[in-house]
Design a protein around this motif. Structure first.
Motif, mmCIF file in Angstrom:
data_model
loop_
_atom_site.group_PDB
_atom_site.id
_atom_site.type_symbol
_atom_site.label_atom_id
_atom_site.label_comp_id
_atom_site.label_asym_id
_atom_site.label_seq_id
_atom_site.Cartn_x
_atom_site.Cartn_y
_atom_site.Cartn_z
ATOM 1 N N LYS A 194 -7.794 8.378 1.461
ATOM 2 C CA LYS A 194 -7.139 7.559 0.444
ATOM 3 C C LYS A 194 -6.148 6.589 1.089
ATOM 4 C CE LYS A 194 -8.889 9.972 -3.076
ATOM 5 N NZ LYS A 194 -9.822 9.400 -4.063
ATOM 6 N N LEU A 195 -5.893 5.478 0.397
ATOM 7 C CA LEU A 195 -4.913 4.507 0.845
ATOM 8 C C LEU A 195 -3.699 4.528 -0.070
ATOM 9 C CD1 LEU A 195 -7.215 1.456 1.685
ATOM 10 C CD2 LEU A 195 -6.077 2.968 3.321
ATOM 11 N N TYR A 196 -2.506 4.611 0.526
ATOM 12 C CA TYR A 196 -1.247 4.591 -0.214
ATOM 13 C C TYR A 196 -0.436 3.398 0.271
ATOM 14 C CZ TYR A 196 -2.608 9.420 -1.175
ATOM 15 O OH TYR A 196 -3.304 10.551 -1.552
ATOM 16 N N SER A 197 -0.161 2.445 -0.611
ATOM 17 C CA SER A 197 0.511 1.208 -0.208
ATOM 18 C C SER A 197 1.975 1.197 -0.621
ATOM 19 C CB SER A 197 -0.210 -0.006 -0.811
ATOM 20 O OG SER A 197 -1.476 -0.167 -0.205
ATOM 21 N N TYR A 198 2.799 0.622 0.248
ATOM 22 C CA TYR A 198 4.237 0.518 0.016
ATOM 23 C C TYR A 198 4.656 -0.922 0.309
ATOM 24 C CZ TYR A 198 3.939 5.606 0.648
ATOM 25 O OH TYR A 198 3.584 6.943 0.566
ATOM 26 N N GLU A 199 5.279 -1.572 -0.656
ATOM 27 C CA GLU A 199 5.779 -2.942 -0.438
ATOM 28 C C GLU A 199 7.058 -2.835 0.395
ATOM 29 O OE1 GLU A 199 4.409 -5.732 -1.382
ATOM 30 O OE2 GLU A 199 2.797 -4.954 -2.641
ATOM 31 N N ALA A 200 6.886 -2.692 1.691
ATOM 32 C CA ALA A 200 8.048 -2.383 2.533
ATOM 33 C C ALA A 200 7.704 -2.587 3.999
ATOM 34 C CB ALA A 200 8.485 -0.938 2.308
ATOM 35 N N ASN A 201 8.760 -2.761 4.821
ATOM 36 C CA ASN A 201 8.575 -2.654 6.262
ATOM 37 C C ASN A 201 8.701 -1.174 6.631
ATOM 38 O OD1 ASN A 201 11.298 -2.176 6.024
ATOM 39 N ND2 ASN A 201 11.945 -3.971 7.200
ATOM 40 N N TYR A 202 8.808 -0.882 7.945
ATOM 41 C CA TYR A 202 8.698 0.518 8.365
ATOM 42 C C TYR A 202 9.838 1.393 7.857
ATOM 43 C CZ TYR A 202 8.116 4.622 11.284
ATOM 44 O OH TYR A 202 7.956 5.922 11.714
ATOM 45 N N SER A 203 11.085 0.936 8.002
ATOM 46 C CA SER A 203 12.225 1.780 7.600
ATOM 47 C C SER A 203 12.214 2.027 6.094
ATOM 48 C CB SER A 203 13.544 1.137 8.043
ATOM 49 O OG SER A 203 13.674 -0.163 7.508
ATOM 50 N N LYS A 204 11.898 0.987 5.315
ATOM 51 C CA LYS A 204 11.839 1.157 3.865
ATOM 52 C C LYS A 204 10.679 2.059 3.473
ATOM 53 C CE LYS A 204 13.249 0.324 -0.324
ATOM 54 N NZ LYS A 204 14.523 0.910 -0.801
ATOM 55 N N TYR A 205 9.567 1.944 4.203
ATOM 56 C CA TYR A 205 8.416 2.821 3.949
ATOM 57 C C TYR A 205 8.789 4.293 4.100
ATOM 58 C CZ TYR A 205 4.805 5.779 6.088
ATOM 59 O OH TYR A 205 4.038 6.846 6.456
ATOM 60 N N LEU A 206 9.567 4.614 5.143
ATOM 61 C CA LEU A 206 9.980 6.004 5.342
ATOM 62 C C LEU A 206 10.757 6.524 4.135
ATOM 63 C CD1 LEU A 206 11.107 5.972 9.099
ATOM 64 C CD2 LEU A 206 8.990 6.899 8.152
ATOM 65 N N GLU A 207 11.631 5.680 3.577
ATOM 66 C CA GLU A 207 12.393 6.070 2.383
ATOM 67 C C GLU A 207 11.464 6.282 1.194
ATOM 68 O OE1 GLU A 207 15.483 3.307 1.472
ATOM 69 O OE2 GLU A 207 16.152 3.128 3.552
#
Length: 593
Positions: A194-207
């Motif tokens: 599955k694909l999970y997308s986050y509108e974020a760069n790496y640090s924001k993605y971790l959050e």
């Protein structure tokens, strides 16, 4: 929208890599694909680029949109020159217009012989030539598989800047976390098909990922609590006489049939090392040349048990040569490398030990260690493989069926099960996924012996390095205390080489490696810091006496308390600085002996 992938599925034998996966790419969007090795990231890029077909689903590219694709392992014609390979598939007119730019780009990427045959290049040079060929194409969509592999730090920063200015859309697989932080606008994680997308760069993605996991865990706790309550109701003998009872039992069955949230497995590292005596590795006045190229000239250093050394420098400067000298794989032209009797080196080489593609995964590890003794107990070869995410099916598969990242992880396990007490790591971050890198960094920080790592991964060096060796070429090695970010602040600005060869010969007795030393400002600070600390201690003592004598003057008492807090803060800062300078002075003194 430039590109869309809808309901994509892909199966390799018994392994379902993609299951009903959907992804959209818009103009100026830069998507970073991440996930554990072997989950199908490269396969996804091949499908998006049209190199491979999905079993199910649909790929749609905007009409007239041009796609440029950099594969993980480019296929090239060994008989072509570098320039012929870069311009293959283009018209002579295109080459004439763009040849100057391509040459400048290749020079940036450390390739200066444009007429060299592809077959004479190293694997890293081939990847860099393929990167230049991809970037020169007129494209609306860039699809890049591990573009930062085989680039030194300077090249990575150049590429970052170039891609940030790209006006089209971009999809890339990379494990370079600073690259993900500074270049991408969206992170898409591939997990269990599955694909999970986050509108974020790496640090924001971790959050955001942590929030998603917390929400999923909270929902699961709520589901389990309701299930316990409903089960008690059913066990009390409730009968489905009425409509409400039937509905309640149906709700219970529906809750019971729901699947718990899935979490990715992760590599489990355990401490494995041999006893290490007092004497480690002493490098005394070592020099090494290859033809006209001087790699080291009079280099000396004594490796200490607590060393965490990051080696940086431009490609071809001699970083891997330095590791090979320390490992005893090549001999110095002059000087001595003296290795202690108890030293057991684990060498994670850049290319990796040649793995027999027909050999079973299990046999490869068992050949090194049938069982491993750790702080957590004794583990068999099969159990260690399980901890490194090689399940029973993979263990009895030939190595040739593994992905590039899985082979790299298998090679790392093979090094660690040999229980080394000094680790030499040559580009350990190439092809390892972020999850494994994070665990490896934690492991290295707790490793009881010395760690010496060549790496272009700035995040990795910031996490593990406590000193940086900058291999500058021409025999020079500059040594800096601190991690990679500290090194960037301390290193002098790049200047063009203006020293004539005859001038270099004027000081033959001077070693080209710079030892640790105080800057002028640090030297002055070190000379006065003891007096500064004493003055602050006296000021603190006077303030405490004033507080004791202030009596019932509340206003005065508040002022003195604020003053005392400020003195305490300054004293803490000054003490931390004293610790740093004192440690640096001891290192400088030990080098002089």
């Amino acid at each position: 929208m430039l590109l869309s992938a809808e309901n994509i599925s892909k199966n390799y034998g018994t392994k379902q890599l993609l299951q009903d996966a959907t992804l959209y790419l818009n103009e100026r969007e830069r998507i970073g694909i991440i996930g554990i090795n072997g989950t199908g990231k490269s396969t996804l890029l091949k499908i998006l680029a049209g190199v491979e077909e999905a079993d199910e689903g649909r790929i749609t590219v905007q009409r007239n949109a041009r796609v440029a694709y950099l594969p993980q392992n480019p296929v090239m014609d060994d008989n072509r020159t570098v320039l012929e390979q870069v311009f293959s598939g283009f018209s002579p007119e295109f080459r004439e217009v763009n040849e100057y730019e391509v040459k400048a780009m290749l020079s940036r990427l450390g390739i200066n012989d444009f007429e060299a045959k592809i077959g004479t290049l190293s694997g890293g040079q081939k990847k860099r030539a393929a990167l230049a060929a991809t970037l020169i194409q007129p494209a609306d969509v860039l699809i890049l598989d591990e573009p930062t592999n085989h680039l030194d730090s300077e090249m990575v920063m150049w590429l970052e800047d170039k891609l940030r200015r790209f006006s089209g859309g971009m999809i890339m697989v990379t494990h370079d976390r600073y690259f993900l932080e500074r270049v991408v606008t969206k992170i898409t994680e591939l997990s269990r098909g599955k694909l999970y997308s986050y509108e974020a760069n790496y640090s924001k993605y971790l959050e955001l990922k942590a929030e998603r996991y917390e929400m999923a865990e909270a929902s699961e706790r709520k589901r389990q609590a309701i299930l316990r309550r409903e089960k008690e109701w059913i066990m009390r003998g409730a009968r489905a006489r009425g409509t409400k009872s039937k509905e309640r039992i149906e709700r219970y069955n529906a809750l019971k049939d729901m699947e718990a949230p899935e979490t990715d497995d992760s590599v489990q590292l355990v401490t494995m090392s041999s006893r290490l005596g007092k004497k480690l590795i002493e490098i005394d006045n070592v020099s090494k040349r290859f033809g006209e190229n001087t790699v080291l000239d009079g280099f000396s250093y004594n490796v200490k048990r607590s060393d965490r050394i990051g080696i940086v420098g431009k490609n071809g400067a001699g970083k891997s040569t330095l590791l090979n000298l320390i490992a005893g794989r090549i001999e110095p032209d002059s000087g001595v490398i003296d290795v202690g009797a108890t030293v057991k080196i684990g060498y994670f080489s850049q290319e990796g030990k040649e793995l027999d593609p027909d050999m079973r995964v299990y046999d490869y590890i068992r050949e090194t260690a049938a069982e491993v003794k750790t702080e957590e107990g004794t583990f068999s070869a099969s159990q260690m493989l399980e901890r490194f995410l090689f399940n029973s099916d993979l263990q009895y598969s030939p190595i040739g069926k593994l992905s590039g990242g899985e082979r790299r992880r298998l090679f790392l396990l093979n090094i660690l099960v040999s229980a080394p007490n000094i680790l030499l790591l040559d580009e350990p971050t190439n092809d390892l996924d972020i999850e494994t890198l994070t665990i490896l960094e934690d492991y290295l920080n707790s490793f009881s012996g010395a760690v010496i790592a060549v790496s272009h991964d700035r995040y990795f060096l910031d996490k593990i390095a406590e000193s940086i060796f900058d291999v500058r070429g021409g025999g020079e090695v500059d040594i800096y205390s601190g991690n990679f970010s500290d090194y960037l602040e301390k290193r002098p600005p790049e200047v063009e080489e203006r020293t004539a060869p005859v001038k270099k010969l004027a000081e033959p007795s001077q070693p080209k490696s710079r030892k640790l030393k105080f800057s002028f400002k640090e030297q002055r600070e070190y000379e006065t810091i003891d007096a500064d600390l004493a003055a602050l201690e006296e000021e603190k003592a006077r303030c405490e006496m004033d507080i004791a004598a202030s009596g019932s003057d509340y206003v005065r008492l508040m002022e003195l308390n604020d003053k005392l807090a400020d003195i305490g803060r300054r004293l803490d800062e000054k003490t931390e600085r004293w610790l740093y300078l004192t440690e640096l002075a001891e290192q400088i003194e030990s080098q002089g002996k």
